[in-house]
Design a protein around this motif. Structure first.
Motif, mmCIF file in Angstrom:
data_model
loop_
_atom_site.group_PDB
_atom_site.id
_atom_site.type_symbol
_atom_site.label_atom_id
_atom_site.label_comp_id
_atom_site.label_asym_id
_atom_site.label_seq_id
_atom_site.Cartn_x
_atom_site.Cartn_y
_atom_site.Cartn_z
ATOM 1 N N GLU A 137 0.706 -1.027 -0.153
ATOM 2 C CA GLU A 137 -0.232 -0.165 -0.259
ATOM 3 C C GLU A 137 0.831 1.061 0.273
ATOM 4 N N ASN A 138 1.967 1.193 0.485
ATOM 5 C CA ASN A 138 2.715 2.215 0.804
ATOM 6 C C ASN A 138 3.502 2.569 -0.938
ATOM 7 N N ALA A 139 3.886 1.687 -1.226
ATOM 8 C CA ALA A 139 4.241 1.896 -2.492
ATOM 9 C C ALA A 139 3.069 2.252 -3.545
ATOM 10 N N ARG A 140 1.956 1.331 -3.229
ATOM 11 C CA ARG A 140 0.601 1.969 -4.595
ATOM 12 C C ARG A 140 0.708 4.271 -4.699
ATOM 13 N N LEU A 141 1.133 4.122 -3.036
ATOM 14 C CA LEU A 141 0.676 5.678 -2.298
ATOM 15 C C LEU A 141 2.134 6.358 -3.005
ATOM 16 N N ILE A 142 3.019 5.895 -3.468
ATOM 17 C CA ILE A 142 4.351 6.729 -3.998
ATOM 18 C C ILE A 142 4.218 6.817 -5.435
ATOM 19 N N ARG A 143 3.505 5.368 -5.371
ATOM 20 C CA ARG A 143 3.650 5.073 -7.135
ATOM 21 C C ARG A 143 2.630 6.379 -7.643
ATOM 22 N N ALA A 144 1.174 6.454 -6.726
ATOM 23 C CA ALA A 144 0.017 7.365 -7.322
ATOM 24 C C ALA A 144 0.932 9.235 -7.367
ATOM 25 N N GLY A 145 1.567 8.935 -6.278
ATOM 26 C CA GLY A 145 1.519 10.564 -5.414
ATOM 27 C C GLY A 145 2.897 11.272 -6.438
ATOM 28 N N MET A 146 4.245 10.790 -6.733
ATOM 29 C CA MET A 146 5.438 10.776 -8.159
ATOM 30 C C MET A 146 4.894 11.321 -9.406
ATOM 31 N N THR A 147 3.676 10.404 -10.136
ATOM 32 C CA THR A 147 2.507 10.284 -10.792
ATOM 33 C C THR A 147 2.177 11.926 -10.396
ATOM 34 N N ALA A 148 1.686 12.330 -9.295
ATOM 35 C CA ALA A 148 0.674 13.470 -9.651
ATOM 36 C C ALA A 148 1.746 14.863 -8.990
ATOM 37 N N ALA A 149 2.822 13.970 -8.346
ATOM 38 C CA ALA A 149 3.934 15.539 -8.959
ATOM 39 C C ALA A 149 4.365 15.457 -10.227
ATOM 40 N N GLY A 150 3.880 15.016 -11.225
ATOM 41 C CA GLY A 150 4.895 15.198 -12.267
ATOM 42 C C GLY A 150 5.623 13.843 -12.989
ATOM 43 N N GLU B 53 3.528 9.116 4.027
ATOM 44 C CA GLU B 53 2.439 9.819 3.100
ATOM 45 C C GLU B 53 3.617 11.809 3.256
ATOM 46 N N GLU B 54 3.742 11.687 4.506
ATOM 47 C CA GLU B 54 4.418 13.121 4.814
ATOM 48 C C GLU B 54 5.073 13.050 3.393
ATOM 49 N N ALA B 55 6.122 12.238 3.382
ATOM 50 C CA ALA B 55 7.348 12.358 2.597
ATOM 51 C C ALA B 55 6.250 12.533 0.922
ATOM 52 N N ILE B 56 5.652 12.403 -0.065
ATOM 53 C CA ILE B 56 4.382 12.109 -1.104
ATOM 54 C C ILE B 56 4.990 13.535 -0.437
ATOM 55 N N ALA B 57 3.851 14.241 0.273
ATOM 56 C CA ALA B 57 3.255 15.802 0.316
ATOM 57 C C ALA B 57 4.647 16.687 0.222
ATOM 58 N N ARG B 58 5.690 15.696 0.877
ATOM 59 C CA ARG B 58 6.689 16.813 0.530
ATOM 60 C C ARG B 58 7.366 17.141 -0.578
ATOM 61 N N VAL B 59 7.883 15.880 -0.636
ATOM 62 C CA VAL B 59 8.314 15.772 -2.328
ATOM 63 C C VAL B 59 7.465 16.887 -3.746
ATOM 64 N N LYS B 60 5.778 16.323 -3.679
ATOM 65 C CA LYS B 60 5.221 17.050 -4.284
ATOM 66 C C LYS B 60 5.218 18.506 -3.769
ATOM 67 N N LYS B 61 5.317 19.080 -3.357
ATOM 68 C CA LYS B 61 5.743 20.191 -2.483
ATOM 69 C C LYS B 61 7.079 21.414 -3.428
ATOM 70 N N THR B 62 7.951 20.196 -3.410
ATOM 71 C CA THR B 62 9.509 20.814 -3.446
ATOM 72 C C THR B 62 8.711 21.123 -5.366
ATOM 73 N N LEU B 63 8.551 19.862 -5.580
ATOM 74 C CA LEU B 63 9.048 19.502 -7.406
ATOM 75 C C LEU B 63 8.181 20.737 -8.343
ATOM 76 N N THR B 64 6.271 20.799 -7.004
ATOM 77 C CA THR B 64 5.589 21.202 -8.080
ATOM 78 C C THR B 64 5.429 22.662 -7.501
#
Lengths: 337, 337
Positions: free
Chosen positions: B249-262, B325-336
């Motif tokens: 489930e972590n892997a799925r969240l990472i995949r979805a989150g990183m895709t959303a981050a472009g 989840e926190e890591a995904i949010a931070r990476v998204k914020k950093t990149l987008t």
């Protein structure tokens, strides 16, 4: 065809313990009711103590709770353990060793095999004779010798004879070598090195630019306070655990019993192994077979450890007291009639 | 001077994870209050389950009682364990493996290092690129190549490029090799092999007289029932433990989150690793440094796994849910932004 490591083929002589296993199984098939006593492999019989069990139970519970769970440890070992090894094994005897000089591995048998990889394939290795087979076989597999001679020795390896004459404590080699394996208290002879012995080895190694691999696997069995426990050590007073005492009382019984049976016995005073001379004209495997077939006692033929082991047997003190006593009585009866 | 193994000197480039460790420590010294999230090394975070804990407690008590204590086990592993491995890992999927074909070792990382010793020092080895460094470094230490080229690759080793073009599932080499390392689900790319892939590899190896070393360390993470778990296998239905589901489930969240981050994301569907393409013109170490310094998230630069890893990052799914989840949010914020 995928090219394999041809050096393995030089090991055709086979490993000592599987050969013993084959002879014992053949005997058991013909004598299924025989009550065999095994004093061959050095394997312990007493349960692990309560403080160790309690610590292992605590460690499992730690890994079972989310708050205390941890994954990979540091690759050199946990700091608390490295610090404890320094305190108990070195500082308590006045030896200065720093925690970052301690490497906590996943097993000392693998280490004895792997450590030779640090050296060049051209490096020249010296080993005691008789010797723990792992030291030799791993160097054979790594290609540091040609095929074995007829007596099982390898031409590329220097053997240091350990005989009654030198009290099974060999002198440094005359020819140049890169690496010397030493094991004290010794497996299989049970000999323990003195401080003078180790001083001589260290002085030789410095002058010869050689490396000493000092295997102290049995140091807890040393009883004589004058003997060093490690090559790094100035000896000091020291407590040892009762478990150890149990096996050392076995060693004392074996020594006394075999002497009473008319055999010459070495070791078994600061080591858990007795190294026993076979009667004149009876080889290692000859006495092994006689004790197996007549006394139903399994020992280890000295010849399996090297050419200098011919004419000796190794008896291990790792057994239950009543079985050790029974084995001694049977061997006495077999040999003295 | 004792002659050492000069092949070690070829490893001067250093091991990937210590280099990451140096960069992270340098950052922490300058930013001691930063709340770092580590998605670099693939290390688990969930406590071990109750049935495993209970079995370990029972085993300790068994060794603590005189009646049930036992010393050395059989050198190939306990029969009950070898039988269980055959049943659960092979027979349940219709694969005929006998218990005496199973070897229970003291650790698969040591095995990945030691297994190359079975082969001749002249043997030619092929590895995927990017690759788990242990496969390469142990062959370098064994002398199967000359010094590294400027890009860190070794002239004596055949690299099998794993790219988006071949879905990170390489084809067999054209030139003759003795041994090929394969790892599916793959570390670091997260790619999983299909049955057709493995059929092709087996057919090639037979024809080429080569040996395949198939590392199935992550097979429990396979979710697609059509994918094989082992190269020995015809796939079948299979239950997997809940612990595994947590990381997937972590892997799925990472995949979805990183895709959303472009970002373009590979893996993380049948493997606990996401293999993420860095934006154009930003190298592996460039994005690593940016995520470390701006998002305070530690990942693994793909370039550290080989030349084909340049332009990618590996994110590990081995973390706690809220931290992922926190890591995904931070990476998204950093990149987008």
């Amino acid at each position: 065809m995928a090219r394999i490591n041809d050096h393995y083929l030089k090991l055709a002589g086979g490993y000592l313990f599987p050969e013993i296993g084959r002879r014992v199984r053949a005997f058991q098939e013909r004598n299924p009711k025989a009550d065999l006593i095994r004093l061959g492999i050095g394997d312990v019989v007493l349960p692990i103590g309560p403080s160790i069990r309690a610590a292992m139970h605590r460690a499992i519970d730690e890994l079972g709770a989310e708050e205390t769970f941890h994954g990979y440890g540091p690759e050199q070992g946990y700091d608390f353990l490295r610090e404890a090894i320094v305190q108990h094994d070195f500082k308590a005897r006045g030896v200065a060793v720093a925690p970052d000089e301690v490497f906590v591995s996943d097993g000392s048998k693998c280490d004895s095999g792997n450590i030779q990889e640090i050296f060049s394939s051209a490096a020249h290795v010296a080993v005691p004779d008789p010797v723990y087979p792992v030291y030799v076989d791993t160097n054979v597999m790594a290609g540091r010798t040609g095929p074995a001679a007829e007596d099982g020795s390898y031409p590329g390896i220097t053997y240091l004879p350990c005989t009654e004459h030198n009290h099974f404590r060999p002198a440094p080699p005359e020819q140049p070598v890169d690496l010397v394996y030493l094991c004290f208290p010794n497996n299989p002879t049970g000999a323990a090195a003195t401080r003078a012995d180790l001083e001589r080895w260290v002085a030789w190694a410095k002058q010869a630019d050689a490396v000493l691999l000092y295997d102290a696997a049995y140091e807890r069995y040393i009883r004589d306070p004058a003997l060093p426990h490690s090559i790094y050590e100035i000896p000091g007073a020291r407590e040892v655990a009762a478990s150890i005492d149990y096996y050392m009382e076995n060693a004392r019984l074996i020594r006394a019993g075999m002497t009473a049976a008319g055999l010459r016995v070495f070791g078994a005073e600061n080591a858990p192994y007795a190294w026993i001379a076979t009667p004149d004209g009876v080889g290692s495997w000859g006495l092994f077979d006689r004790l197996l077939h007549e006394a139903h006692v399994v020992c280890t033929p000295g010849a399996g450890f090297g050419a200098c082991g011919e004419g000796y047997l190794r008896l291990s003190a790792f057994g239950k007291r009543d079985r050790i006593e029974e084995a001694i009585a049977r061997v006495k009866k077999t040999l003295t009639g």
